[in-house]
Design a protein around this motif. Structure first.
Motif, PDB file in Angstrom:
ATOM      1  N   THR A   1       5.433   4.013   6.796  1.00 25.01           N
ATOM      2  CA  THR A   1       4.008   3.940   6.446  1.00 25.01           C
ATOM      3  C   THR A   1       3.755   3.132   5.177  1.00 25.01           C
ATOM      4  N   ILE A   2       4.791   2.860   4.386  1.00 21.84           N
ATOM      5  CA  ILE A   2       4.586   2.182   3.108  1.00 21.84           C
ATOM      6  C   ILE A   2       4.549   0.673   3.284  1.00 21.84           C
ATOM      7  N   GLY A   3       5.459   0.122   4.085  1.00 19.69           N
ATOM      8  CA  GLY A   3       5.442  -1.304   4.350  1.00 19.69           C
ATOM      9  C   GLY A   3       6.426  -2.084   3.505  1.00 19.69           C
ATOM     10  N   ALA A   4       6.193  -3.384   3.425  1.00 16.03           N
ATOM     11  CA  ALA A   4       7.139  -4.302   2.790  1.00 16.03           C
ATOM     12  C   ALA A   4       7.392  -3.969   1.333  1.00 16.03           C
ATOM     13  N   ASP A   5       6.407  -3.400   0.649  1.00 14.84           N
ATOM     14  CA  ASP A   5       6.538  -3.102  -0.779  1.00 14.84           C
ATOM     15  C   ASP A   5       7.174  -1.739  -1.049  1.00 14.84           C
ATOM     16  N   ALA A   6       7.829  -1.149  -0.068  1.00 14.79           N
ATOM     17  CA  ALA A   6       8.369   0.207  -0.231  1.00 14.79           C
ATOM     18  C   ALA A   6       9.327   0.309  -1.404  1.00 14.79           C
ATOM     19  N   ARG A   7      10.127  -0.735  -1.651  1.00 11.90           N
ATOM     20  CA  ARG A   7      11.087  -0.660  -2.766  1.00 11.90           C
ATOM     21  C   ARG A   7      10.366  -0.650  -4.111  1.00 11.90           C
TER      22      ARG A   7
END
Length: 399
Positions: free
Chosen positions: A374-380
């Motif tokens: 659910t967070i997407g590409a910016d999860a890190r």
């Protein structure tokens, strides 16, 4: 907020005061964690659920409200008596920086109490360098802070850093001489950044950060145990056990990239070789394309359909193999897959992985549900920002 501040206010000193301060902070974290998990909650319900006395709950919530960490919601009117006023987290009661140091790019995000991005900065590179990273962080924070109001700057409560483990060991893989990456072996980038700013700085493995973002900011209905994959330059992952991120004694638990997997018609390989974007980058270059397009943005990739299809097929098969192996050890109800991919492409990968999973002999196993993160590409980056949030304001869900 300074490095020495408590979750809600400066710590009051003294031997007896220290004990009282610790207890107060513990109760504050308990209430903040409750509001995060339950949403807006009336003061009477806060006391009932936490086991605090009505007076203690009232005193603590009043202090949290004065410090701007919680706010009053819309009154709920019943049939008799005074209306109930639910309390909720104030979205901008505390703000956090999340720094992702990647093999092809570096990102800095400023997020609020709910993990929503307020602003950010992005930079691509051939390889990460400690000195250039430090310079980027200083410049980016100055630029982002310059666009904030004073009240928002005062609410900044820490920075988290998402960093791949053993970064220096992958120089050859990313096409750079070992000596250019060797600086990471003895460089403590967290300490370097911590010396620059007056807020606390934390660090964690990048894939664990991504998993932590899903745990802290993701869907509230996740089971207590789930397996997590993040598809970046290299594939990595995380383990959530008993609703806690499990990182193990060295912080490397859930490092799914080295897991041996078998692809039909090929010898046994590590998952990192077949389900990482580094492989897609190399395939694009081999076909005469520009692999750098993967790192400029995670949207609207223009890739040869045949190249993309081959990568998707082998990545899905590798992930399915890794899921079967993992579920043979722990009975995961759900597997979450996220990554630095366009959302439609990630959806295709999730569906294809589920299809590949059903082609395995699963006797004795209950196949897990496979869902998109659910967070997407910016999860890190978001997960990095959740490090100071968890450490300073919550009953931590981090390992």
């Amino acid at each position: 907020m300074s490095k020495t501040s408590s979750p809600a206010a400066e710590t009051r000193t003294g031997s007896q005061g220290s004990s009282q301060s610790w207890l107060r902070q513990s109760h504050e974290r308990l209430i903040l964690s409750l509001l995060r998990s339950n949403g807006p909650t009336a003061k009477a319900d806060i006391a009932r659920i936490t086991g605090l006395s009505a007076q203690s709950a009232s005193v603590i919530t009043r202090r949290l409200e004065e410090d701007g960490l919680i706010e009053r919601g819309t009154p709920i009117r019943g049939k008799v008596g005074q209306p109930s006023i639910p309390l909720r987290l104030a979205p901008e009661g505390a703000l956090f920086y999340g720094l992702k140091i990647g093999r092809r790019s570096t990102d800095l995000l400023l997020v609020d109490f709910f993990g929503q991005t307020i602003d950010g900065a992005h930079r691509t590179h051939r390889y990460p360098d400690p000195e250039n990273t430090l310079n980027f962080v200083q410049s980016a924070v100055a630029d982002l802070n310059g666009r904030l109001t004073q009240s928002r700057r005062d609410a900044i409560s820490g920075m988290g850093i998402s960093l791949p483990g053993y970064l220096w060991e992958w120089a050859e893989t990313i096409g750079e001489p070992m000596d250019k990456m060797a600086a990471w072996r003895h460089r403590d980038i967290r300490a370097d950044i911590d010396q620059v700013f007056d807020f606390p700085v934390f660090l964690q493995n990048d894939a664990s950060c991504a998993c932590g973002a899903e745990l802290v900011f993701g869907q509230p209905d996740y089971p207590r145990e789930f397996l997590y994959f993040y598809i970046g330059y290299f594939v990595g992952g995380g383990l959530v056990l008993n609703n806690q991120l499990f990182t193990g004694p060295t912080g490397n638990a859930g490092a799914l990239g080295p897991m041996p997997v078998s692809i039909r018609g090929q010898s046994v390989q590590q998952l990192i070789e077949i389900a990482s974007l580094s492989g897609l980058e190399q395939s694009i270059v081999n076909a005469g394309g520009n692999g750098q397009i993967l790192w400029e943005s995670n949207e609207n990739w223009s890739i040869d359909p045949q190249v993309l299809s081959r990568w998707l097929d082998q990545a899905a098969e590798g992930l399915a193999y890794a899921i079967v192996a993992s579920c043979s050890l722990i009975d995961f109800e759900r597997v979450v897959i996220d990554g630095w991919l366009p959302r439609p492409l990630l959806g295709d990968l999730v569906q294809l992985t589920a299809k590949k999973l059903n082609q395995f002999e699963l006797a004795g196993l209950i196949p897990p549900q496979i869902t998109q993160g659910t967070i997407g590409a910016d999860a890190r980056s978001v997960g990095a920002a959740s490090l100071p949030l968890s450490q300073r304001f919550m009953i931590s869900q981090r390992g």
